[in-house]
Design a protein around this motif. Sequence first.
Motif, PDB file in Angstrom:
ATOM      1  N   TYR A  38       0.809  -1.218   0.000  1.00  0.00           N
ATOM      2  CA  TYR A  38       0.000   0.000   0.000  1.00  0.00           C
ATOM      3  C   TYR A  38       0.845   1.271   0.000  1.00  0.00           C
ATOM      4  CZ  TYR A  38      -3.701  -3.237   1.311  1.00  0.00           C
ATOM      5  OH  TYR A  38      -4.579  -4.281   1.347  1.00  0.00           O
ATOM      6  N   THR A  39       2.147   1.176   0.258  1.00  0.00           N
ATOM      7  CA  THR A  39       3.013   2.370   0.339  1.00  0.00           C
ATOM      8  C   THR A  39       3.753   2.655  -0.965  1.00  0.00           C
ATOM      9  OG1 THR A  39       4.791   0.991   1.234  1.00  0.00           O
ATOM     10  CG2 THR A  39       3.324   2.096   2.804  1.00  0.00           C
ATOM     11  N   LYS A  40       3.438   1.978  -2.020  1.00  0.00           N
ATOM     12  CA  LYS A  40       4.087   2.225  -3.313  1.00  0.00           C
ATOM     13  C   LYS A  40       3.668   3.588  -3.852  1.00  0.00           C
ATOM     14  CE  LYS A  40       6.116  -1.820  -3.582  1.00  0.00           C
ATOM     15  NZ  LYS A  40       7.602  -1.944  -3.567  1.00  0.00           N
ATOM     16  N   PHE A  41       4.682   4.421  -4.247  1.00  0.00           N
ATOM     17  CA  PHE A  41       4.422   5.750  -4.825  1.00  0.00           C
ATOM     18  C   PHE A  41       4.093   5.626  -6.306  1.00  0.00           C
ATOM     19  CE2 PHE A  41       7.003   8.496  -1.646  1.00  0.00           C
ATOM     20  CZ  PHE A  41       6.195   8.016  -0.628  1.00  0.00           C
ATOM     21  N   GLY A  42       3.331   6.595  -6.746  1.00  0.00           N
ATOM     22  CA  GLY A  42       3.086   6.686  -8.176  1.00  0.00           C
ATOM     23  C   GLY A  42       4.276   7.316  -8.902  1.00  0.00           C
ATOM     24  N   ALA A  91      -2.538   9.253  -3.213  1.00  0.00           N
ATOM     25  CA  ALA A  91      -3.136   7.906  -3.266  1.00  0.00           C
ATOM     26  C   ALA A  91      -2.432   6.934  -2.332  1.00  0.00           C
ATOM     27  CB  ALA A  91      -3.091   7.395  -4.705  1.00  0.00           C
ATOM     28  N   HIS A  92      -1.083   7.027  -2.236  1.00  0.00           N
ATOM     29  CA  HIS A  92      -0.381   6.070  -1.388  1.00  0.00           C
ATOM     30  C   HIS A  92      -0.693   6.302   0.091  1.00  0.00           C
ATOM     31  CE1 HIS A  92       2.299   9.585  -1.778  1.00  0.00           C
ATOM     32  NE2 HIS A  92       2.699   9.279  -0.538  1.00  0.00           N
ATOM     33  N   LEU A  93      -0.909   7.601   0.456  1.00  0.00           N
ATOM     34  CA  LEU A  93      -1.316   7.861   1.838  1.00  0.00           C
ATOM     35  C   LEU A  93      -2.736   7.356   2.110  1.00  0.00           C
ATOM     36  CD1 LEU A  93       0.088  11.454   2.478  1.00  0.00           C
ATOM     37  CD2 LEU A  93       1.027   9.264   3.206  1.00  0.00           C
ATOM     38  N   SER A  94      -3.594   7.577   1.118  1.00  0.00           N
ATOM     39  CA  SER A  94      -4.971   7.114   1.286  1.00  0.00           C
ATOM     40  C   SER A  94      -5.020   5.593   1.422  1.00  0.00           C
ATOM     41  CB  SER A  94      -5.813   7.572   0.092  1.00  0.00           C
ATOM     42  OG  SER A  94      -7.130   7.044   0.182  1.00  0.00           O
ATOM     43  N   ALA A  95      -4.295   4.895   0.592  1.00  0.00           N
ATOM     44  CA  ALA A  95      -4.297   3.426   0.652  1.00  0.00           C
ATOM     45  C   ALA A  95      -3.696   2.925   1.956  1.00  0.00           C
ATOM     46  CB  ALA A  95      -3.536   2.864  -0.545  1.00  0.00           C
ATOM     47  N   SER A  96      -2.585   3.578   2.369  1.00  0.00           N
ATOM     48  CA  SER A  96      -1.925   3.123   3.591  1.00  0.00           C
ATOM     49  C   SER A  96      -2.807   3.360   4.817  1.00  0.00           C
ATOM     50  CB  SER A  96      -0.582   3.854   3.752  1.00  0.00           C
ATOM     51  OG  SER A  96       0.258   3.590   2.650  1.00  0.00           O
ATOM     52  N   LEU A  97      -3.365   4.570   4.924  1.00  0.00           N
ATOM     53  CA  LEU A  97      -4.208   4.870   6.083  1.00  0.00           C
ATOM     54  C   LEU A  97      -5.480   4.026   6.085  1.00  0.00           C
ATOM     55  CD1 LEU A  97      -3.807   8.750   6.232  1.00  0.00           C
ATOM     56  CD2 LEU A  97      -2.727   7.023   7.691  1.00  0.00           C
ATOM     57  N   ASP A 121       4.110   1.212  11.863  1.00  0.00           N
ATOM     58  CA  ASP A 121       5.543   1.094  11.609  1.00  0.00           C
ATOM     59  C   ASP A 121       5.811   0.647  10.178  1.00  0.00           C
ATOM     60  OD1 ASP A 121       6.031   1.891  14.156  1.00  0.00           O
ATOM     61  OD2 ASP A 121       6.440  -0.118  14.956  1.00  0.00           O
ATOM     62  N   SER A 122       4.991  -0.317   9.707  1.00  0.00           N
ATOM     63  CA  SER A 122       5.185  -0.819   8.344  1.00  0.00           C
ATOM     64  C   SER A 122       4.911   0.275   7.319  1.00  0.00           C
ATOM     65  CB  SER A 122       4.273  -2.024   8.107  1.00  0.00           C
ATOM     66  OG  SER A 122       4.568  -3.065   9.019  1.00  0.00           O
ATOM     67  N   VAL A 123       3.878   1.087   7.554  1.00  0.00           N
ATOM     68  CA  VAL A 123       3.542   2.162   6.605  1.00  0.00           C
ATOM     69  C   VAL A 123       4.640   3.218   6.567  1.00  0.00           C
ATOM     70  CG1 VAL A 123       1.930   4.057   6.184  1.00  0.00           C
ATOM     71  CG2 VAL A 123       1.073   1.781   6.703  1.00  0.00           C
ATOM     72  N   VAL A 124       5.040   3.682   7.741  1.00  0.00           N
ATOM     73  CA  VAL A 124       6.071   4.727   7.786  1.00  0.00           C
ATOM     74  C   VAL A 124       7.390   4.211   7.226  1.00  0.00           C
ATOM     75  CG1 VAL A 124       7.409   6.214   9.334  1.00  0.00           C
ATOM     76  CG2 VAL A 124       4.968   5.912   9.693  1.00  0.00           C
ATOM     77  N   ASP A 125       7.717   2.968   7.581  1.00  0.00           N
ATOM     78  CA  ASP A 125       8.952   2.388   7.066  1.00  0.00           C
ATOM     79  C   ASP A 125       8.890   2.264   5.550  1.00  0.00           C
ATOM     80  OD1 ASP A 125      11.459   1.280   7.116  1.00  0.00           O
ATOM     81  OD2 ASP A 125      10.731  -0.755   7.533  1.00  0.00           O
ATOM     82  N   GLY A 126       7.742   1.848   5.018  1.00  0.00           N
ATOM     83  CA  GLY A 126       7.607   1.723   3.563  1.00  0.00           C
ATOM     84  C   GLY A 126       7.673   3.073   2.867  1.00  0.00           C
ATOM     85  N   VAL A 127       7.067   4.087   3.456  1.00  0.00           N
ATOM     86  CA  VAL A 127       7.095   5.432   2.859  1.00  0.00           C
ATOM     87  C   VAL A 127       8.527   5.976   2.852  1.00  0.00           C
ATOM     88  CG1 VAL A 127       6.338   7.819   3.190  1.00  0.00           C
ATOM     89  CG2 VAL A 127       4.701   5.942   3.386  1.00  0.00           C
ATOM     90  N   ASP A 134      10.068  18.955  -1.208  1.00  0.00           N
ATOM     91  CA  ASP A 134       9.181  19.704  -0.311  1.00  0.00           C
ATOM     92  C   ASP A 134       7.850  18.972  -0.148  1.00  0.00           C
ATOM     93  OD1 ASP A 134       8.118  21.646   1.281  1.00  0.00           O
ATOM     94  OD2 ASP A 134       7.578  22.958  -0.393  1.00  0.00           O
ATOM     95  N   GLN A 135       7.307  18.461  -1.236  1.00  0.00           N
ATOM     96  CA  GLN A 135       6.013  17.730  -1.164  1.00  0.00           C
ATOM     97  C   GLN A 135       6.148  16.463  -0.333  1.00  0.00           C
ATOM     98  OE1 GLN A 135       4.526  16.676  -5.003  1.00  0.00           O
ATOM     99  NE2 GLN A 135       2.716  15.573  -4.164  1.00  0.00           N
ATOM    100  N   TYR A 136       7.223  15.686  -0.557  1.00  0.00           N
ATOM    101  CA  TYR A 136       7.394  14.426   0.186  1.00  0.00           C
ATOM    102  C   TYR A 136       7.641  14.688   1.662  1.00  0.00           C
ATOM    103  CZ  TYR A 136       7.584  11.814  -4.179  1.00  0.00           C
ATOM    104  OH  TYR A 136       7.281  11.235  -5.380  1.00  0.00           O
ATOM    105  N   LEU A 137       8.378  15.796   1.932  1.00  0.00           N
ATOM    106  CA  LEU A 137       8.612  16.143   3.328  1.00  0.00           C
ATOM    107  C   LEU A 137       7.305  16.468   4.034  1.00  0.00           C
ATOM    108  CD1 LEU A 137      10.677  16.652   5.561  1.00  0.00           C
ATOM    109  CD2 LEU A 137      10.893  19.030   4.730  1.00  0.00           C
ATOM    110  N   THR A 138       6.439  17.175   3.330  1.00  0.00           N
ATOM    111  CA  THR A 138       5.130  17.516   3.916  1.00  0.00           C
ATOM    112  C   THR A 138       4.302  16.240   4.172  1.00  0.00           C
ATOM    113  OG1 THR A 138       5.152  19.620   2.763  1.00  0.00           O
ATOM    114  CG2 THR A 138       3.011  18.832   3.578  1.00  0.00           C
ATOM    115  N   GLU A 139       4.278  15.339   3.217  1.00  0.00           N
ATOM    116  CA  GLU A 139       3.522  14.088   3.390  1.00  0.00           C
ATOM    117  C   GLU A 139       4.078  13.243   4.530  1.00  0.00           C
ATOM    118  OE1 GLU A 139       3.716  12.198  -0.347  1.00  0.00           O
ATOM    119  OE2 GLU A 139       2.390  13.625  -1.387  1.00  0.00           O
ATOM    120  N   LEU A 140       5.436  13.195   4.632  1.00  0.00           N
ATOM    121  CA  LEU A 140       6.035  12.409   5.702  1.00  0.00           C
ATOM    122  C   LEU A 140       5.720  13.008   7.066  1.00  0.00           C
ATOM    123  CD1 LEU A 140       7.833  10.074   6.589  1.00  0.00           C
ATOM    124  CD2 LEU A 140       9.832  11.561   6.232  1.00  0.00           C
ATOM    125  N   GLN A 141       5.767  14.342   7.153  1.00  0.00           N
ATOM    126  CA  GLN A 141       5.443  14.978   8.431  1.00  0.00           C
ATOM    127  C   GLN A 141       3.974  14.764   8.797  1.00  0.00           C
ATOM    128  OE1 GLN A 141       7.757  16.452  10.401  1.00  0.00           O
ATOM    129  NE2 GLN A 141       6.102  16.521  11.924  1.00  0.00           N
TER     130      GLN A 141
END
Length: 950
Positions: free
Chosen positions: A790-794, A818-824, A862-868, A885-892
């Motif tokens: 579920y953590t695969k990026f487009g 989408a990857h955040l939506s699927a993971s959550l 843990d699995s989601v954050v580790d995969g991201v 900048d976008q990925y940093l925002t999503e990770l935070q």
Amino acid sequence: AKRQIQLTVAEGVTANDVDKEDDKWSKRILERQKLIGRDPLGIRPDTFDITNIKDRAVNVLQGFIEDIEEEIQDVEAERPMESTRKKKKDKYAYSAEQLISLEAQKEALENILHGDMSDGGEAKRPGAENLSLLPSDANFDSLMFLTLLHRNASYEELQASIEKLENKTDNQTQRIQNLIRENFELFIRCADGIDLFSEKAGRSKQTGPGVNDWLDRLDSLAQSTSDNAKKSFKPLLDNTNEVRKVQSALAVLQRVGPLLQVPNLMRQHIENGRFSAAVSEYRRAIAIDDNNKIQLLSHVKLKAAEAARDARIDLETRLANPSLPVHTVLDSIKSLSELIELDIPPAVDNQASPPKTSSNEQFELLEVGKYLVGGVTVDVRAYPPSLACLLLQAAHFAKLVKEAVEQTETTANRIFGGESLAAVTEEDDDYIFEEERNISSNRSTDTRSSDKRERIRWKYDVLESRVLAAIRVVAIASSWLPRLWRIAEAARQAEMRLAARAIRRKIQGREVQNEYNDMTAFEVFITNICPSITLLVEHSAFCALGYSEESHETRPTYGMKDTDERLQKIISSPLPAVQSSRCATELARLADVVQSVANSALSLRPSENDYDFGPSKISKTSHFQRGAAMESTLEKISLLMEETVVVIERRKCIFACDQCMRSCSMRASGSGVFDGNAVVSCVQKLSEELTRPEHCADEIEKSCELIVRRSCEGLASYVKDRGDTARLRAVSECASALNESIVHVVREVSHLTNAQCANMEEALVDDVMALENQMFDEFLESIRQNMSTYTKFGPMMVTDDEDEFVAEKQRSEAQFPAHLSASLLAIVRCRAQVERTLGLNTIRKCQAPSTYQFLALSTASDSVVDGVCYEMSQRLPRMRGYQADQYLTELQFLINTLKKFLSDDVKAAAENCKNKLLSKLGGYGQGPDGLGAIERLERLGRVYVMCLCE
């Protein structure tokens, strides 16, 4: 009427007084009619009126005849054919006698109804219509009176009524005689006065004689009256003298009447079984002096002695009767002891009555005082009554035990020969209950349904016959051992009384004589009864447990000689579970009886007074040695019975737990349910049925461990080839078992075995925890594997346009990644799955106080954050500034949303990834724009934030 009116007027009587007199007279008439209508015999109640039946006597007789005709028809209809009657003679033995009796009754009633006819056709007596039931009528018929009114009256009632009538007649005659005797002088004077005045009235018209003539006439009249009175009343006076003599004689007889009735009363008491009353009567007879000169009293004493000798024979026969209740036997012992103490004189040769022969098939009377029971001859008069009774009853008990063993072997041989168990047990109804016979018949019926089972039907029947044999043996012991103990206790009491009597005689300096054999109740109990008890216990143990040459737990009591090998194997093999359970209950009851009797038998051991002062010359040293050997015999019997019960209860425990294990294993593997309640119910049932659970502690502990282990294996089999839902269900069952079922099982087992299974809880918990760890670890590993997908990026959108306005427009129009939506969404689904199966607050025992839900969410987060972080690290070399900048925002955003579920290691990895992204931006933070981007993501993914931040 005129005369009545004149009298009433003359005497001043009013009309009301006349009416009262008439009413009194009518009442007297009514009372007289009621008295006439009462039953003169006094059998019927006073409210019964004969006049009501008088008018319908013919109809009543006809009704009686019709009832007898119907009864004759019923008896004739029930009479079987001649061949059938020979087979069932016991059921129709008295049909012919009953039919003859009914026909005789019918003929007698017809003679009463129509009258007896002579040979010439003339009636000897009139018919019922010409006869009356009232005794006051002239045509009263006593036969019809008794037939209609007292047809069902007993002989005793009629005899008592006749005695009442005779007493009434005698009393009336006595009253008339007393009246004449008391007023005899008055009657004479009245008669003389009447004659005198009659003569004077006849001569009143003539001139009378002088005074002297009158006096002479009076003297002559008095003399003649005296002479006539002497002549007339001499028989009466003589009768009066005779009556007085008879009354005097009756008074004497009344004083000695009870003594004269003693022989007759003794006979009556003996016939009715009231021997204590017969002994009391004999005590009155022996009070008659042997040297008295009244021949009648000497004859009475002689007849009383004959009755006492007959009573002694009857009492001795009662001691040998095994079917009498024990309280009746004890009463007979007491009566016989009292009778012997009264010193009955021996019979003279010409007065001796022939010995009575006993008709009881259970024993044989050889001669007076000697009985043969089961090949054992007992001379009752050589022992005290209680000891003789103990010997006789012990012989009966030994005979019953031997017959039970022989009957068991005969039953097994007949079943092996082809007969069914129902046919064999039909003939044995002494100690087999109807329920057991129904069980055997149902088993034999069910086995006919299959050819294969029909061929081996005899095996099931032999096993069932062993159960019935054990039940029969327990029934014998339950009824006979308490009976023998009570008789032995009575014998011991008699020994103590004899010892006390010997002490008194020795103190008084008198010689102590012993007229009986030197044997005690304790010796009889050990030598005569204990061997039979031992055989009984061994037979019950062999029937219930079987026999094995390796174990030597039991000794075979039958079927080992001249028996087919196949039958020997079935006889000596252990019983199946159902039969073992039934035998365990019976053997426990037998053990209680045997142990109680064995403990009580020690009180029969003679005391020192019996050795030092007893009537028998007993060596104290030798007797104590024999007593020790006898006590060891009792201990062996108790130990053998105890071992038998322990073995059968251990088997019962193993069978019950094995059945529970199979049920729990099937339910676990088929439905995924850990049935801890079944284990608790099994233990509770064992606690109700086991009598010695402390000896079965090891079997119960191992069985419970095996049940739990098989249930865990069944759950593992259920989960195999199934998904995460099955694993979670298995984890839920294990958690429920750890928190509830295992606790209940350990508590019940501890209560049952008196806390002897201290290590069982640890073993049960280890088995369940092992399965729970395996299932939950597999579930968490499945979460890790699924979350990585579920953590695969487009694909990265690369653009050369660096216009800030365009970039801001793209950011404003961007959707939730989408990857955040699927993971959550995967995390939320995992939470719902765990919460539905395990609940919200279920704590994992090995990681307390963490709940299963927290552990599952922590692993998923843990699995989601580790995969991201992994995906971002992979794209970092090709990443541009705005992309970093976008990925940093999503990770935070992801860290802020899942921070309470993340582990420290994952948080550290996420910080490292952020630092790399910041370095890609040139080392500067996002500033206010970065906070706005995070708020925009929280707004777009607020549904997930709300689900995960509750």
